[in-house]
Motif scaffolding. Sequence first.
Motif, short mmCIF file in Angstrom:
data_model
loop_
_atom_site.label_atom_id
_atom_site.label_comp_id
_atom_site.label_asym_id
_atom_site.label_seq_id
_atom_site.Cartn_x
_atom_site.Cartn_y
_atom_site.Cartn_z
N ALA A 1 0.83 -1.21 0.00
CA ALA A 1 0.00 0.00 0.00
C ALA A 1 0.86 1.25 0.00
O ALA A 1 0.53 2.24 -0.67
CB ALA A 1 -0.93 -0.01 1.21
N ALA A 2 1.98 1.22 0.74
CA ALA A 2 2.89 2.38 0.74
C ALA A 2 3.46 2.61 -0.65
O ALA A 2 3.54 3.75 -1.12
CB ALA A 2 4.02 2.15 1.75
N TYR A 3 3.86 1.53 -1.32
CA TYR A 3 4.40 1.67 -2.67
C TYR A 3 3.36 2.27 -3.62
O TYR A 3 3.66 3.22 -4.34
CB TYR A 3 4.86 0.31 -3.19
N PHE B 1 0.11 6.64 -7.08
CA PHE B 1 -0.94 7.64 -6.95
C PHE B 1 -0.42 9.02 -6.57
O PHE B 1 -0.92 10.02 -7.07
CB PHE B 1 -1.97 7.19 -5.91
N GLY B 2 0.55 9.11 -5.69
CA GLY B 2 0.96 10.41 -5.15
C GLY B 2 1.88 11.21 -6.03
O GLY B 2 1.58 12.36 -6.40
N ILE B 3 3.04 10.68 -6.35
CA ILE B 3 4.05 11.44 -7.09
C ILE B 3 3.59 11.82 -8.50
O ILE B 3 3.83 12.95 -8.94
CB ILE B 3 5.39 10.67 -7.10
N ASP C 1 -4.96 18.09 -9.48
CA ASP C 1 -4.12 16.93 -9.23
C ASP C 1 -3.15 17.18 -8.08
O ASP C 1 -2.84 16.27 -7.32
CB ASP C 1 -3.34 16.55 -10.49
N LEU C 2 -2.68 18.41 -7.94
CA LEU C 2 -1.76 18.73 -6.85
C LEU C 2 -2.44 18.57 -5.50
O LEU C 2 -1.87 17.99 -4.57
CB LEU C 2 -1.22 20.15 -7.02
N VAL C 3 -3.66 19.06 -5.38
CA VAL C 3 -4.41 18.93 -4.13
C VAL C 3 -4.67 17.46 -3.82
O VAL C 3 -4.50 17.01 -2.69
CB VAL C 3 -5.73 19.74 -4.20
N PHE C 4 -5.07 16.70 -4.82
CA PHE C 4 -5.33 15.27 -4.63
C PHE C 4 -4.05 14.53 -4.25
O PHE C 4 -4.07 13.64 -3.40
CB PHE C 4 -5.95 14.69 -5.90
N LEU D 1 -0.70 11.66 -0.29
CA LEU D 1 0.62 11.46 0.33
C LEU D 1 0.64 11.77 1.82
O LEU D 1 1.27 11.05 2.59
CB LEU D 1 1.67 12.30 -0.38
N PHE D 2 -0.02 12.81 2.24
CA PHE D 2 0.12 13.27 3.62
C PHE D 2 -1.05 12.93 4.53
O PHE D 2 -0.92 13.08 5.75
CB PHE D 2 0.39 14.77 3.65
N VAL D 3 -2.17 12.46 3.97
CA VAL D 3 -3.31 12.10 4.81
C VAL D 3 -3.61 10.61 4.71
O VAL D 3 -3.62 9.90 5.72
CB VAL D 3 -4.56 12.93 4.43
N LEU D 4 -3.85 10.13 3.50
CA LEU D 4 -4.28 8.74 3.35
C LEU D 4 -3.16 7.72 3.54
O LEU D 4 -3.38 6.68 4.16
CB LEU D 4 -4.92 8.55 1.98
N THR D 5 -1.98 8.00 3.04
CA THR D 5 -0.88 7.04 3.13
C THR D 5 -0.51 6.72 4.58
O THR D 5 -0.42 5.54 4.94
CB THR D 5 0.34 7.52 2.34
N PRO D 6 -0.30 7.70 5.46
CA PRO D 6 0.04 7.33 6.84
C PRO D 6 -1.07 6.58 7.57
O PRO D 6 -0.80 5.69 8.37
CB PRO D 6 0.31 8.68 7.53
N ILE D 7 -2.32 6.92 7.28
CA ILE D 7 -3.42 6.24 7.95
C ILE D 7 -3.51 4.79 7.50
O ILE D 7 -3.61 3.88 8.32
CB ILE D 7 -4.75 6.99 7.68
#
Length: 77
Positions: free
Chosen positions: A19-21, A27-29, A39-42, A47-53
């Motif tokens: 999931a991190a990959y 999805f992020g980069i 796309d920048l907001v998404f 990267l900063f909200v969904l990935t750590p959770i």
Amino acid sequence: MDAIKKILGLVWIALALAAAYFCIFIFGIPKFTSGQQDDLVFGIVILFVLTPIIVGGLFTFGVYALMGEYNDDKQLE
């Protein structure tokens, strides 16, 4: 049954790494580098909200399962 739970702990940790990959490199980069404002907001949200959770939850659950916290022989205190 406890052995299966420990093996599934490794599966949860592997899912956290997968999931991190996907969250970072798939999805992020690409959203950051697209150049569009939407796309920048998404990308920031991913990267900063969904990935750590997502990664943190899967990894924590996997570590607890691997340590045997969910075994049947534990007594309630």
